[in-house]
Motif scaffolding. Structure first.
Motif, PDB file in Angstrom:
ATOM      1  N   THR A  59      -0.727   5.791  -3.143  1.00  0.00           N
ATOM      2  CA  THR A  59      -0.310   7.097  -3.659  1.00  0.00           C
ATOM      3  C   THR A  59      -1.492   8.062  -3.736  1.00  0.00           C
ATOM      4  O   THR A  59      -1.395   9.224  -3.313  1.00  0.00           O
ATOM      5  CB  THR A  59       0.336   6.943  -5.050  1.00  0.00           C
ATOM      6  N   VAL A  60      -2.618   7.581  -4.256  1.00  0.00           N
ATOM      7  CA  VAL A  60      -3.804   8.433  -4.313  1.00  0.00           C
ATOM      8  C   VAL A  60      -4.293   8.769  -2.906  1.00  0.00           C
ATOM      9  O   VAL A  60      -4.678   9.911  -2.615  1.00  0.00           O
ATOM     10  CB  VAL A  60      -4.924   7.755  -5.133  1.00  0.00           C
ATOM     11  N   ALA A  67      -0.469  14.482   1.722  1.00  0.00           N
ATOM     12  CA  ALA A  67       0.907  14.055   1.981  1.00  0.00           C
ATOM     13  C   ALA A  67       1.596  13.795   0.642  1.00  0.00           C
ATOM     14  O   ALA A  67       1.940  12.658   0.314  1.00  0.00           O
ATOM     15  CB  ALA A  67       0.929  12.797   2.853  1.00  0.00           C
ATOM     16  N   PRO A  68       1.819  14.856  -0.168  1.00  0.00           N
ATOM     17  CA  PRO A  68       2.402  14.666  -1.505  1.00  0.00           C
ATOM     18  C   PRO A  68       3.809  14.092  -1.467  1.00  0.00           C
ATOM     19  O   PRO A  68       4.208  13.345  -2.367  1.00  0.00           O
ATOM     20  CB  PRO A  68       2.396  16.078  -2.097  1.00  0.00           C
ATOM     21  N   ALA A  69       4.582  14.433  -0.427  1.00  0.00           N
ATOM     22  CA  ALA A  69       5.938  13.895  -0.326  1.00  0.00           C
ATOM     23  C   ALA A  69       5.911  12.383  -0.151  1.00  0.00           C
ATOM     24  O   ALA A  69       6.730  11.652  -0.710  1.00  0.00           O
ATOM     25  CB  ALA A  69       6.675  14.561   0.841  1.00  0.00           C
ATOM     26  N   LEU A  70       4.955  11.898   0.640  1.00  0.00           N
ATOM     27  CA  LEU A  70       4.801  10.454   0.833  1.00  0.00           C
ATOM     28  C   LEU A  70       4.402   9.779  -0.471  1.00  0.00           C
ATOM     29  O   LEU A  70       4.903   8.703  -0.805  1.00  0.00           O
ATOM     30  CB  LEU A  70       3.748  10.200   1.916  1.00  0.00           C
ATOM     31  N   ALA A  71       3.507  10.424  -1.228  1.00  0.00           N
ATOM     32  CA  ALA A  71       3.034   9.850  -2.488  1.00  0.00           C
ATOM     33  C   ALA A  71       4.168   9.692  -3.497  1.00  0.00           C
ATOM     34  O   ALA A  71       4.371   8.616  -4.072  1.00  0.00           O
ATOM     35  CB  ALA A  71       1.930  10.736  -3.063  1.00  0.00           C
ATOM     36  N   ALA A  72       4.916  10.777  -3.728  1.00  0.00           N
ATOM     37  CA  ALA A  72       6.002  10.723  -4.706  1.00  0.00           C
ATOM     38  C   ALA A  72       7.128   9.817  -4.233  1.00  0.00           C
ATOM     39  O   ALA A  72       7.723   9.082  -5.023  1.00  0.00           O
ATOM     40  CB  ALA A  72       6.531  12.132  -4.969  1.00  0.00           C
ATOM     41  N   GLY A  73       7.420   9.857  -2.935  1.00  0.00           N
ATOM     42  CA  GLY A  73       8.460   8.978  -2.400  1.00  0.00           C
ATOM     43  C   GLY A  73       8.092   7.519  -2.565  1.00  0.00           C
ATOM     44  O   GLY A  73       8.949   6.671  -2.838  1.00  0.00           O
ATOM     45  N   ASN A  74       6.810   7.204  -2.431  1.00  0.00           N
ATOM     46  CA  ASN A  74       6.349   5.833  -2.606  1.00  0.00           C
ATOM     47  C   ASN A  74       6.612   5.338  -4.020  1.00  0.00           C
ATOM     48  O   ASN A  74       7.153   4.244  -4.231  1.00  0.00           O
ATOM     49  CB  ASN A  74       4.851   5.765  -2.283  1.00  0.00           C
ATOM     50  N   PRO A 191      -4.937   0.456   0.982  1.00  0.00           N
ATOM     51  CA  PRO A 191      -5.182   1.718   1.687  1.00  0.00           C
ATOM     52  C   PRO A 191      -4.631   1.750   3.107  1.00  0.00           C
ATOM     53  O   PRO A 191      -4.246   2.811   3.604  1.00  0.00           O
ATOM     54  CB  PRO A 191      -6.723   1.817   1.693  1.00  0.00           C
ATOM     55  N   PHE A 192      -4.598   0.593   3.759  1.00  0.00           N
ATOM     56  CA  PHE A 192      -4.091   0.548   5.128  1.00  0.00           C
ATOM     57  C   PHE A 192      -2.590   0.802   5.182  1.00  0.00           C
ATOM     58  O   PHE A 192      -2.054   1.207   6.210  1.00  0.00           O
ATOM     59  CB  PHE A 192      -4.423  -0.811   5.753  1.00  0.00           C
ATOM     60  N   LEU A 193      -1.898   0.560   4.054  1.00  0.00           N
ATOM     61  CA  LEU A 193      -0.465   0.838   4.004  1.00  0.00           C
ATOM     62  C   LEU A 193      -0.201   2.336   4.118  1.00  0.00           C
ATOM     63  O   LEU A 193       0.669   2.768   4.878  1.00  0.00           O
ATOM     64  CB  LEU A 193       0.134   0.302   2.699  1.00  0.00           C
ATOM     65  N   ALA A 194      -0.941   3.122   3.351  1.00  0.00           N
ATOM     66  CA  ALA A 194      -0.735   4.576   3.392  1.00  0.00           C
ATOM     67  C   ALA A 194      -1.070   5.128   4.767  1.00  0.00           C
ATOM     68  O   ALA A 194      -0.334   5.963   5.317  1.00  0.00           O
ATOM     69  CB  ALA A 194      -1.594   5.259   2.332  1.00  0.00           C
ATOM     70  N   PHE A 195      -2.172   4.658   5.341  1.00  0.00           N
ATOM     71  CA  PHE A 195      -2.587   5.147   6.650  1.00  0.00           C
ATOM     72  C   PHE A 195      -1.557   4.799   7.726  1.00  0.00           C
ATOM     73  O   PHE A 195      -1.138   5.662   8.515  1.00  0.00           O
ATOM     74  CB  PHE A 195      -3.945   4.557   7.024  1.00  0.00           C
TER      75      PHE A 195
END
Length: 327
Positions: A59-60, A67-74, A191-195
């Motif tokens: 999320t961070v 990518a705030p939409a990805l963060a909140a959706g996560n 971290p590799f998940l977000a990327f």
């Protein structure tokens, strides 16, 4: 990175966090029994915090790459996924008297999960933009709410023993070492998940909000799945359920932390109706689970075919479909 490489990285990290989640549950149970802190407190704070490390890091990382939409959706998708996972695991592995044997403080933990998830959903709907010295109201409210909830839970939940718990077969030192290694493995893989998730979203054209709610949220919930299954197989129901509700609570605190890292105003000002929908379904699922905790009805042998678990999974799938349509 092309799509095959992104997919490969995505699935490799999924395997890593699942394996770490299994050892995390075993070590956490040893810590709970050897220290006398109890499975409720260890599950709701230590286990929940460790299994939520993927949500924290991804999320961070998502807000740092704008990518705030990805963060909140996560985060909101993880809370949805956690409850559907719990419903299935309880149906498959739970004993008939499971809810009767749980500590009553589980209801307090569930209430905190509902309150914080509801607060985040309200902020997603209002989309506040105001900041003061670079800090938004949602960040203060969510982080402050989690801190208050943790203190109350420590006061009423720490040190309550499980009367049916066995004597730990391994030492406390072993428990802390394995717990630390497992948590570190989750932290490194996260971290590799977000990327990889963002890269998959870019290459396939899938909206980041949907990618967060579905794929990233599911994979970052794999530690919760692994620890819940392992805890139930060890007969540690309080540890398993506290881990899920504690993770849901911790996740919302993570969203407040992510808002602090977002430099383009409040993270919540960039969300849309798909996030509100995800939050509402997360609330509904947590609420249904809380009703089961409070009613303490006996589980039936073929509970999986009854509306309790199937209904929660169906609601999760409906929520995913609606988020996809809105993305």
């Amino acid at each position: 990175m092309e799509l095959p490489g992104a997919l490969g990285l995505f699935f490799l990290t999924a395997i890593a966090v699942t394996a770490a989640g299994i050892t995390l549950a075993i070590a956490g149970d040893v810590i709970a029994l050897r220290t006398g802190w109890g499975r409720l407190w260890v599950g709701s704070l230590l286990i929940a915090g460790a299994t939520s490390l993927p949500e924290l890091v991804t999320t961070v990382t998502a807000v740092r790459i704008e990518a705030p939409a990805l963060a909140a959706g996560n985060v909101l998708g993880s809370n949805m996924a956690n409850m559907s996972i719990l419903a299935l695991v309880v149906a498959l592995l739970g004993e008939r008297q499971l809810f009767q044997r749980l500590l009553p403080q589980q209801g307090l933990l569930a209430a905190f999960a509902i309150a914080l998830t509801g607060m985040a959903t309200l902020f997603a709907a209002l989309r506040p933009e105001a900041e003061w010295l670079g800090v938004s109201l949602p960040a203060v409210a969510l982080i402050g709410g989690y801190v208050v909830a943790s203190r109350i839970l420590h006061r009423y939940g720490a040190g309550i023993p499980d009367l049916e718990a066995p004597v730990a077969s391994r030492s406390l030192r072993w428990g802390w070492i394995v717990f630390g290694i497992s948590a570190a493995a989750i932290f490194v893989a996260a971290p590799f998940l977000a990327f990889s998730a963002q890269r998959i979203a870019e290459l396939t054209g899938i909206a980041e909000s949907f990618m967060g709610v579905l794929a990233l949220a599911f994979v970052t919930s794999l530690p919760e799945m692994a620890t819940t299954v392992t805890a139930f197989r060890m007969g540690a129901g309080d540890l398993a359920i506290a881990g899920i509700y504690g993770s849901n609570t911790f996740n919302i605190g993570i969203l407040g932390v992510a808002d602090l890292f977002y430099t383009q105003g409040s993270l919540f000002s960039n969300l849309d109706q798909s996030h509100v929908t995800a939050g509402l379904f997360a609330l509904l699922l947590i609420g249904l689970g809380t009703v089961q905790l409070l009613l303490r009805w006996p589980l039936k042998r073929f509970y999986l075919i009854e509306p309790g678990s199937l209904g929660m999974v169906a609601l999760y799938l409906l929520g995913i479909f609606l988020v996809f349509r809105m993305s």
